[in-house]
Motif scaffolding. Structure first.
Motif, PDB file in Angstrom:
ATOM      1  N   GLU A 201       0.825  -1.209   0.000  1.00 30.25           N
ATOM      2  CA  GLU A 201       0.000   0.000   0.000  1.00 30.25           C
ATOM      3  C   GLU A 201       0.861   1.261   0.000  1.00 30.25           C
ATOM      4  N   TYR A 202       2.024   1.167   0.654  1.00 28.10           N
ATOM      5  CA  TYR A 202       2.916   2.328   0.693  1.00 28.10           C
ATOM      6  C   TYR A 202       3.956   2.302  -0.409  1.00 28.10           C
ATOM      7  N   GLY A 203       3.832   1.368  -1.332  1.00 28.67           N
ATOM      8  CA  GLY A 203       4.702   1.331  -2.487  1.00 28.67           C
ATOM      9  C   GLY A 203       6.098   0.843  -2.207  1.00 28.67           C
ATOM     10  N   GLN A 204       6.265   0.102  -1.105  1.00 27.38           N
ATOM     11  CA  GLN A 204       7.604  -0.379  -0.747  1.00 27.38           C
ATOM     12  C   GLN A 204       7.936  -1.733  -1.366  1.00 27.38           C
ATOM     13  N   ASN A 205       6.941  -2.464  -1.895  1.00 30.83           N
ATOM     14  CA  ASN A 205       7.208  -3.724  -2.578  1.00 30.83           C
ATOM     15  C   ASN A 205       6.160  -3.961  -3.639  1.00 30.83           C
ATOM     16  N   THR A 206       6.257  -5.101  -4.265  1.00 30.32           N
ATOM     17  CA  THR A 206       5.336  -5.412  -5.353  1.00 30.32           C
ATOM     18  C   THR A 206       4.295  -6.430  -4.895  1.00 30.32           C
ATOM     19  N   LYS A 207       3.358  -6.687  -5.788  1.00 30.24           N
ATOM     20  CA  LYS A 207       2.322  -7.693  -5.521  1.00 30.24           C
ATOM     21  C   LYS A 207       2.922  -9.085  -5.359  1.00 30.24           C
ATOM     22  N   LEU A 208       4.109  -9.289  -5.947  1.00 31.85           N
ATOM     23  CA  LEU A 208       4.750 -10.594  -5.884  1.00 31.85           C
ATOM     24  C   LEU A 208       5.049 -10.997  -4.451  1.00 31.85           C
ATOM     25  N   ASP A 209       5.427 -10.033  -3.590  1.00 32.11           N
ATOM     26  CA  ASP A 209       5.713 -10.357  -2.194  1.00 32.11           C
ATOM     27  C   ASP A 209       4.464 -10.865  -1.477  1.00 32.11           C
ATOM     28  N   ILE A 210       3.319 -10.274  -1.802  1.00 30.67           N
ATOM     29  CA  ILE A 210       2.064 -10.732  -1.198  1.00 30.67           C
ATOM     30  C   ILE A 210       1.739 -12.142  -1.666  1.00 30.67           C
ATOM     31  N   LEU A 211       1.922 -12.388  -2.940  1.00 32.08           N
ATOM     32  CA  LEU A 211       1.633 -13.719  -3.479  1.00 32.08           C
ATOM     33  C   LEU A 211       2.565 -14.767  -2.884  1.00 32.08           C
ATOM     34  N   ASN A 212       3.839 -14.405  -2.717  1.00 30.71           N
ATOM     35  CA  ASN A 212       4.780 -15.357  -2.093  1.00 30.71           C
ATOM     36  C   ASN A 212       4.355 -15.689  -0.663  1.00 30.71           C
ATOM     37  N   ALA A 213       3.928 -14.677   0.063  1.00 34.61           N
ATOM     38  CA  ALA A 213       3.489 -14.897   1.434  1.00 34.61           C
ATOM     39  C   ALA A 213       2.239 -15.780   1.464  1.00 34.61           C
ATOM     40  N   GLN A 214       1.341 -15.558   0.521  1.00 35.64           N
ATOM     41  CA  GLN A 214       0.125 -16.380   0.451  1.00 35.64           C
ATOM     42  C   GLN A 214       0.468 -17.835   0.130  1.00 35.64           C
ATOM     43  N   VAL A 215       1.420 -18.039  -0.764  1.00 34.76           N
ATOM     44  CA  VAL A 215       1.860 -19.407  -1.080  1.00 34.76           C
ATOM     45  C   VAL A 215       2.440 -20.078   0.152  1.00 34.76           C
ATOM     46  N   ASP A 216       3.242 -19.314   0.922  1.00 35.42           N
ATOM     47  CA  ASP A 216       3.850 -19.886   2.124  1.00 35.42           C
ATOM     48  C   ASP A 216       2.786 -20.225   3.167  1.00 35.42           C
ATOM     49  N   VAL A 217       1.762 -19.378   3.301  1.00 35.74           N
ATOM     50  CA  VAL A 217       0.666 -19.668   4.224  1.00 35.74           C
ATOM     51  C   VAL A 217      -0.049 -20.957   3.813  1.00 35.74           C
ATOM     52  N   THR A 218      -0.271 -21.103   2.519  1.00 35.34           N
ATOM     53  CA  THR A 218      -0.931 -22.315   2.029  1.00 35.34           C
ATOM     54  C   THR A 218      -0.101 -23.563   2.322  1.00 35.34           C
ATOM     55  N   ASN A 219       1.210 -23.486   2.037  1.00 33.20           N
ATOM     56  CA  ASN A 219       2.080 -24.638   2.296  1.00 33.20           C
ATOM     57  C   ASN A 219       2.138 -24.972   3.786  1.00 33.20           C
ATOM     58  N   ASP A 220       2.263 -23.923   4.615  1.00 37.16           N
ATOM     59  CA  ASP A 220       2.302 -24.161   6.061  1.00 37.16           C
ATOM     60  C   ASP A 220       0.986 -24.735   6.565  1.00 37.16           C
ATOM     61  N   SER A 221      -0.121 -24.295   5.990  1.00 38.33           N
ATOM     62  CA  SER A 221      -1.432 -24.825   6.392  1.00 38.33           C
ATOM     63  C   SER A 221      -1.555 -26.303   6.034  1.00 38.33           C
ATOM     64  N   ILE A 222      -1.075 -26.643   4.835  1.00 35.77           N
ATOM     65  CA  ILE A 222      -1.132 -28.047   4.412  1.00 35.77           C
ATOM     66  C   ILE A 222      -0.249 -28.916   5.307  1.00 35.77           C
ATOM     67  N   ASN A 223       0.951 -28.413   5.614  1.00 37.90           N
ATOM     68  CA  ASN A 223       1.851 -29.167   6.490  1.00 37.90           C
ATOM     69  C   ASN A 223       1.219 -29.376   7.868  1.00 37.90           C
ATOM     70  N   LEU A 224       0.573 -28.332   8.377  1.00 35.21           N
ATOM     71  CA  LEU A 224      -0.081 -28.460   9.674  1.00 35.21           C
ATOM     72  C   LEU A 224      -1.248 -29.437   9.603  1.00 35.21           C
ATOM     73  N   LEU A 225      -1.988 -29.397   8.510  1.00 34.62           N
ATOM     74  CA  LEU A 225      -3.104 -30.322   8.347  1.00 34.62           C
ATOM     75  C   LEU A 225      -2.618 -31.769   8.302  1.00 34.62           C
ATOM     76  N   ASN A 226      -1.526 -32.020   7.572  1.00 39.22           N
ATOM     77  CA  ASN A 226      -0.970 -33.373   7.509  1.00 39.22           C
ATOM     78  C   ASN A 226      -0.460 -33.842   8.873  1.00 39.22           C
ATOM     79  N   THR A 227       0.161 -32.937   9.589  1.00 33.96           N
ATOM     80  CA  THR A 227       0.658 -33.297  10.924  1.00 33.96           C
ATOM     81  C   THR A 227      -0.495 -33.633  11.857  1.00 33.96           C
ATOM     82  N   ASN A 228      -1.565 -32.849  11.787  1.00 30.17           N
ATOM     83  CA  ASN A 228      -2.740 -33.146  12.606  1.00 30.17           C
ATOM     84  C   ASN A 228      -3.325 -34.518  12.281  1.00 30.17           C
ATOM     85  N   GLN A 229      -3.332 -34.871  10.995  1.00 30.90           N
ATOM     86  CA  GLN A 229      -3.847 -36.179  10.598  1.00 30.90           C
ATOM     87  C   GLN A 229      -2.944 -37.296  11.112  1.00 30.90           C
TER      88      GLN A 229
END
Length: 463
Positions: A201-229
């Motif tokens: 929002e303040y122009g300090q990075n690009t949309k790519l950083d947000i997408l990378n963070a979202q990918v990492d959240v997804t991967n971490d969520s899947i890993n946590l789901l597998n561990t719970n199982q």
């Protein structure tokens, strides 16, 4: 972005609520439940009970036998007796009686109705073997040894069950700690999304950083789901070992303590006196030795004693020749002795003695083999334990190093001096170090338990 965060929250919430309701299942409680409920241990206990029954004096042949018998017989007859060619005689003169025509009077038929006869008998017979060449004496001692052997076999079953129990218990503990690490990783990834959004929002990075963070959240969520199982599956595995409801909810103790090296050295020095496999070979040796003596008893005579008591009552019905009731009431006593000596049985006893001696020699060889294998297994187990303990110490130090590296990377990332990819790599390195440390810790403890089993101390120490 909002949708990804919502998915992560939904993944965590049910398990967080579940954790709040879980009761701690300590190691001691798990052991007690396994000893009481495990199917294999219950079967082993029943086998010990059978062996104990077999080793009692009631199964020794030392006690006499007493046999009782009784019988009753009832008979009723209705009979008609004919006397052809016979005539009535005058009791005084003995001459034939004559009718009005001067002819001899024939003897009339005689009827016998409701003629009853009863017979009753009862008896007791006692037999006792006074001497049988000491065969039953050594058989009795052999049964006692077999009882001791069955207790050792039950102990072996219990020890194996304990190893199985703690293998699953420690797996649950490892997954529990991994789950906490992955929850932290997921929380950090979610914070990255928020930071990336503000920075975008303040122009300090690009949309790519947000997408990378979202990918990492997804991967971490899947890993946590597998561990719970995996954690849920492991808990069901432990419920099977404990023979309790598969849906039983609990948490385990993740605190691990190791036995001092000096104490382990003492256990290893006494291993040959306590190892269950060696103790079983000792019992089998004793059994084989008694088998030789039992077979040798065939050369000696056998002396049996017999005592009997009998009672008979015969009440015979009247007959044409014995009109009165005939009653016989007899009682009898008897004592006897019998000496049996099989002077030659075709060589069967000799063959049995020779085979028993060969079996004893084989058992001696087996004991030497078992002692060598146990000695090897203990040395290997000790080496594996020390190696895994060293790996655990290295991994613990590696966690500190990666934790320090991660904290510095986070500071640099917040200052914008490193990229999100570099920060993510530091996060992954810390995550791997923490999970490797967890794995090394429980592997080392399980190796210690296996070493304790080989030294015969698994059931004697506080875990």
């Amino acid at each position: 972005m909002i949708r990804s965060k919502g998915i992560a929250i939904l993944l965590i919430m049910p398990f967080s609520v579940l954790m709040a309701q879980e009761q701690l299942l300590s190691k001691e409680e798990a052991v007690i439940k396994a000893l009481e409920n495990n199917f294999g241990i219950q079967v082993a206990k029943n086998q010990v009970e059978i062996a104990e029954n077999n080793s009692s004096v009631l199964n020794s042949g030392f006690l006499p036998t007493l046999t009782g018998n009784a019988g009753a017989n009832y008979q009723r007859d209705d009979s008609t007796f004919e006397f052809p060619g016979q005539f009535l005689r005058d009791p005084e003169t003995g001459a034939n009686l004559l009718d009005d025509s001067g002819n001899p009077v024939p003897r009339p038929d005689t009827g016998l109705y409701k003629a009853e006869a009863q017979r009753y008998n009862a008896g007791l017979v006692a037999n006792y073997t006074l001497f049988d060449g000491l065969g039953r004496f050594y058989t009795f001692k052999s049964l006692k040894e077999q009882y001791q052997l069955s207790t050792l076999q039950a102990r072996e079953t219990i020890e194996n069950t304990m190893i199985q129990l703690f293998s699953v218990y420690f797996e649950i503990a490892r997954l529990t700690e991994n789950k906490k690490v992955q929850q932290q990783a997921l929380e950090i990834s979610k914070q990255r999304i928020t930071r990336s959004e503000y920075a975008f929002e303040y122009g300090q990075n690009t949309k790519l950083d947000i997408l990378n963070a979202q990918v990492d959240v997804t991967n971490d969520s899947i890993n946590l789901l597998n561990t719970n199982q995996q954690l849920a599956n492991a808990k069901r595995d432990l419920n099977v070992v404990l023979n309790q409801d598969l849906n039983e909810v609990f948490k385990v103790d993740t605190v691990i303590t190791f036995i001092p090296k000096l104490k382990l050295d003492e256990f290893m020095a006494e291993a040959k006196l306590n190892n269950v496999a060696i103790l079983q070979t000792d019992r089998n040796l004793a059994i084989n030795e008694y088998d030789i003596k039992v077979s040798t008893s065939g050369y000696l005579p056998t002396l049996d004693l017999t005592g009997s008591y009998g009672w008979n009552l015969n009440q015979n019905a009247p007959s044409a020749f014995f009109p009165g009731v005939n009653v016989n009431n007899d009682r009898s006593f008897g004592l006897g002795a019998r000496l049996t000596w099989n002077l030659f049985d075709g060589g069967g006893t000799t063959v049995r003695v020779k085979n028993a001696k060969i079996a004893y020699k084989n058992q001696e060889l087996l004991k030497k083999q078992v002692m060598m294998e146990v000695d090897r297994d203990i040395k290997n187990a000790m080496a594996i334990y020390e190696n895994r303990l060293n790996i655990y110490k290295i991994q613990a130090q590696n966690v500190l190093t990666n934790q320090n590296n991660f904290e510095r990377s986070r500071e640099q990332f917040q200052l914008g001096r490193i990229t999100s990819i570099e920060f993510r790599q530091a996060q992954i390195n810390l995550l791997n170090a923490q999970t490797n440390k967890n794995l090394a810790k429980y592997d080392a403890k399980l190796s210690e338990l296996q070493l304790l089993q080989l030294t015969g101390q698994l059931l004697n120490v506080e875990l």
